[in-house]
Design an enzyme around this catalytic site. Structure first.
Site, PDB file in Angstrom:
ATOM      1  CB  CYS A  11      -0.933  -0.025   1.218  1.00 28.59           C
ATOM      2  SG  CYS A  11      -2.605  -1.039   1.085  1.00 28.59           S
ATOM      3  CG  ASP A  34      10.829  -8.995  -5.859  1.00 27.20           C
ATOM      4  OD1 ASP A  34       9.559  -9.639  -5.444  1.00 27.20           O
ATOM      5  OD2 ASP A  34      11.606  -9.028  -4.792  1.00 27.20           O
ATOM      6  CB  THR A  99       6.507 -13.049   2.611  1.00 28.38           C
ATOM      7  OG1 THR A  99       6.890 -12.460   1.258  1.00 28.38           O
ATOM      8  CG2 THR A  99       7.021 -14.667   2.558  1.00 28.38           C
ATOM      9  CG  HIS A 104       2.614  -9.660  -4.787  1.00 32.71           C
ATOM     10  ND1 HIS A 104       2.264  -9.827  -3.560  1.00 32.71           N
ATOM     11  CD2 HIS A 104       3.557 -10.502  -4.668  1.00 32.71           C
ATOM     12  CE1 HIS A 104       2.742 -10.617  -2.852  1.00 32.71           C
ATOM     13  NE2 HIS A 104       3.516 -11.271  -3.530  1.00 32.71           N
ATOM     14  CG  HIS A 106       6.057 -12.778  -7.651  1.00 27.96           C
ATOM     15  ND1 HIS A 106       7.138 -12.624  -7.091  1.00 27.96           N
ATOM     16  CD2 HIS A 106       5.247 -13.231  -6.910  1.00 27.96           C
ATOM     17  CE1 HIS A 106       6.902 -12.378  -5.807  1.00 27.96           C
ATOM     18  NE2 HIS A 106       5.835 -12.993  -5.637  1.00 27.96           N
TER      19      HIS A 106
HETATM   20  P1  5GP Z   1       5.393 -13.434  -1.866  1.00 35.32           P
HETATM   21  O1  5GP Z   1       6.438 -14.276  -1.396  1.00 35.32           O
HETATM   22  O2  5GP Z   1       4.492 -12.549  -0.845  1.00 35.32           O
HETATM   23  O3  5GP Z   1       4.760 -14.047  -3.110  1.00 35.32           O
HETATM   24  O4  5GP Z   1       6.174 -12.142  -2.578  1.00 35.32           O
HETATM   25  C1  5GP Z   1       6.818 -11.033  -1.768  1.00 35.32           C
HETATM   26  C2  5GP Z   1       7.880 -10.284  -2.646  1.00 35.32           C
HETATM   27  O5  5GP Z   1       7.828  -8.783  -2.552  1.00 35.32           O
HETATM   28  C3  5GP Z   1       9.188 -10.968  -2.559  1.00 35.32           C
HETATM   29  O6  5GP Z   1       9.518 -11.469  -3.696  1.00 35.32           O
HETATM   30  C4  5GP Z   1       9.787  -9.741  -2.311  1.00 35.32           C
HETATM   31  O7  5GP Z   1      11.286  -9.951  -2.310  1.00 35.32           O
HETATM   32  C5  5GP Z   1       9.245  -8.356  -2.309  1.00 35.32           C
HETATM   33  N1  5GP Z   1       9.249  -7.614  -1.550  1.00 35.32           N
HETATM   34  C6  5GP Z   1       9.001  -7.646  -0.139  1.00 35.32           C
HETATM   35  N2  5GP Z   1       9.054  -6.326   0.272  1.00 35.32           N
HETATM   36  C7  5GP Z   1       9.399  -5.317  -0.725  1.00 35.32           C
HETATM   37  C8  5GP Z   1       9.684  -4.131  -0.713  1.00 35.32           C
HETATM   38  O8  5GP Z   1       9.773  -3.283   0.254  1.00 35.32           O
HETATM   39  N3  5GP Z   1      10.329  -3.625  -1.887  1.00 35.32           N
HETATM   40  C9  5GP Z   1      10.132  -4.365  -2.901  1.00 35.32           C
HETATM   41  N4  5GP Z   1      10.683  -3.696  -4.002  1.00 35.32           N
HETATM   42  N5  5GP Z   1       9.995  -5.682  -3.152  1.00 35.32           N
HETATM   43  C10 5GP Z   1       9.510  -6.139  -2.016  1.00 35.32           C
HETATM   44 ZN    ZN Z   2      -1.807  -3.118   0.958  1.00 32.55          ZN
END
Ligand code: 5GP
Ligand code: ZN
Length: 118
Positions: A11, A34, A99, A104, A106
């Site tokens: 957000c 990312d 996480t 989102h 990817h």
């Molecule tokens: P998930 O594991 O939830 O599918 O993916 C979360 C992704 O968000 C991870 O690939 C992580 O590297 C990325 N990520 C987490 N926090 C941040 C942030 O503050 N900035 C950016 N650019 N990426 C983030």
């Molecule tokens: Zn949010």
């Protein structure tokens, strides 16, 4: 804005408040790199609206879903990933290892990826 949303990193990024540069932006979505890329190119595409995951979607979100994929496609073109191809993944919940609990996509590519599945 609820407490959970004011604590939500995506957000904050999507609002522009953190100054994270956008690869692309539309009315309801943003794309940014990312911070821990898992491929040579790794873009995240998020709705500006706080939605936890695909598990929370309804048909009310149909237009937003189209917009998310359009932003993913445009971002892939802008990062020169489109000719060689790319993968779009969205993690939902614990078994997928989600996480960040703001939905989102990817968008990964820029190099050959192992085949997913089988
Ligand atoms: P998930 O594991 O939830 O599918 O993916 C979360 C992704 O968000 C991870 O690939 C992580 O590297 C990325 N990520 C987490 N926090 C941040 C942030 O503050 N900035 C950016 N650019 N990426 C983030
Ligand atoms: Zn949010």
């Amino acid at each position: 804005v609820t407490a959970s949303q004011s604590d939500c990193i995506f957000c904050k990024i999507a609002s522009g408040d953190l100054g994270v540069p956008f690869v692309h932006e539309s009315a309801g979505t943003v794309a940014f790199l990312d911070q821990a890329p898992q491929a040579r190119e790794h873009i995240l595409v998020v709705p500006k609206q706080h939605i936890v995951s695909v598990d929370e979607l309804t048909r009310e979100n149909d237009e937003l879903l189209g917009e998310l994929f359009e932003t993913a496609r445009r971002a892939a073109v802008l990062r020169n990933m489109n000719a060689s191809g790319y993968r779009i993944v969205t993690n939902v919940g614990p078994d997928a290892g989600q996480t960040v609990f703001h939905m989102h996509l990817h968008v990964v590519g820029g190099e050959p990826l192992g085949h997913f599945g089988k």
